[in-house]
Design a protein around this motif. Structure first.
Motif, PDB file in Angstrom:
ATOM      1  N   ASP A   1       0.834  -1.208   0.000  1.00  0.00           N
ATOM      2  CA  ASP A   1       0.000   0.000   0.000  1.00  0.00           C
ATOM      3  C   ASP A   1       0.870   1.260   0.000  1.00  0.00           C
ATOM      4  OD1 ASP A   1      -2.225  -1.597   0.076  1.00  0.00           O
ATOM      5  OD2 ASP A   1      -2.574  -1.339   2.235  1.00  0.00           O
TER       6      ASP A   1
ATOM      7  N   ALA B   1       2.413   1.913  -3.304  1.00  0.00           N
ATOM      8  CA  ALA B   1       1.481   2.358  -4.350  1.00  0.00           C
ATOM      9  C   ALA B   1       1.145   3.845  -4.238  1.00  0.00           C
ATOM     10  CB  ALA B   1       0.194   1.536  -4.256  1.00  0.00           C
ATOM     11  N   LEU B   2       1.596   4.500  -3.166  1.00  0.00           N
ATOM     12  CA  LEU B   2       1.293   5.919  -2.990  1.00  0.00           C
ATOM     13  C   LEU B   2       2.015   6.768  -4.027  1.00  0.00           C
ATOM     14  CD1 LEU B   2       1.562   6.192   0.901  1.00  0.00           C
ATOM     15  CD2 LEU B   2      -0.526   6.178  -0.478  1.00  0.00           C
ATOM     16  N   ASP B   3       1.369   7.823  -4.444  1.00  0.00           N
ATOM     17  CA  ASP B   3       2.001   8.769  -5.361  1.00  0.00           C
ATOM     18  C   ASP B   3       2.833   9.741  -4.516  1.00  0.00           C
ATOM     19  OD1 ASP B   3       2.795  10.504  -7.311  1.00  0.00           O
ATOM     20  OD2 ASP B   3       0.803  11.372  -7.644  1.00  0.00           O
ATOM     21  N   VAL B   4       4.113   9.630  -4.603  1.00  0.00           N
ATOM     22  CA  VAL B   4       4.993  10.468  -3.797  1.00  0.00           C
ATOM     23  C   VAL B   4       5.731  11.478  -4.675  1.00  0.00           C
ATOM     24  CG1 VAL B   4       5.262   8.806  -1.927  1.00  0.00           C
ATOM     25  CG2 VAL B   4       6.789   8.699  -3.902  1.00  0.00           C
ATOM     26  N   THR B   5       5.168  11.746  -5.816  1.00  0.00           N
ATOM     27  CA  THR B   5       5.771  12.725  -6.702  1.00  0.00           C
ATOM     28  C   THR B   5       5.867  14.068  -5.978  1.00  0.00           C
ATOM     29  OG1 THR B   5       4.758  11.620  -8.590  1.00  0.00           O
ATOM     30  CG2 THR B   5       5.559  13.868  -8.941  1.00  0.00           C
TER      31      THR B   5
END
Length: 100
Positions: free
Chosen positions: A42, A45-49
Motif C-alpha cells: 500500500d 502504491a502511494l504517489d509520492v511525486t
C-alpha cells in the motif's frame, strides 16, 4: 491477488534463520508477515511525486547528550550482586560450545 507470503515461504525463512516454529506459530507469523507486506505494498502504491525523501517524518535535531564523564556504579558493589565474577569481571556461561 495472491497472498503476499505463503506458509511454506515463512517456514523456509524460519528454517534459514534456524528458528523452530510450531504449526500454530507458523500460522500466526504468516498472518503477521502478510499484513506487513500488504501494508508495504500500500505504501509503495502511494504517489509520492514531489515528496522529498526523508528518514523521519518529524524535523528532529540531534538528541544525544554530550559525552561527559559522570559518576557511575561502583564496580566492586556491582560485582558482589553478580551470580558469578572473576578477575573483576562478570563470569558468564560458555557459549557456542566453548570450554572455559
Amino acid at each position: 491477488m495472491s497472498a503476499p507470503i505463503s506458509r511454506d515461504e515463512v517456514a523456509h525463512v524460519a528454517d534459514l534463520a534456524r528458528l523452530q516454529l510450531a504449526d500454530d506459530e507458523l500460522d500466526h507469523f504468516t498472518e503477521q508477515l502478510a499484513a506487513v507486506l500488504e501494508h508495504a505494498r500500500d505504501v509503495g502504491a502511494l504517489d509520492v511525486t514531489g515528496v522529498e525523501p526523508t528518514a523521519h517524518p518529524y524535523p528532529l535535531a540531534n538528541v544525544f547528550r554530550p559525552d561527559e564523564v559522570r559518576p557511575t556504579l561502583d564496580r566492586d558493589e556491582v560485582l558482589t550482586e553478580a551470580p558469578s565474577a572473576e578477575d573483576a569481571m562478570f563470569r558468564v556461561p560458555p557459549v557456542l560450545g566453548e570450554t572455559p
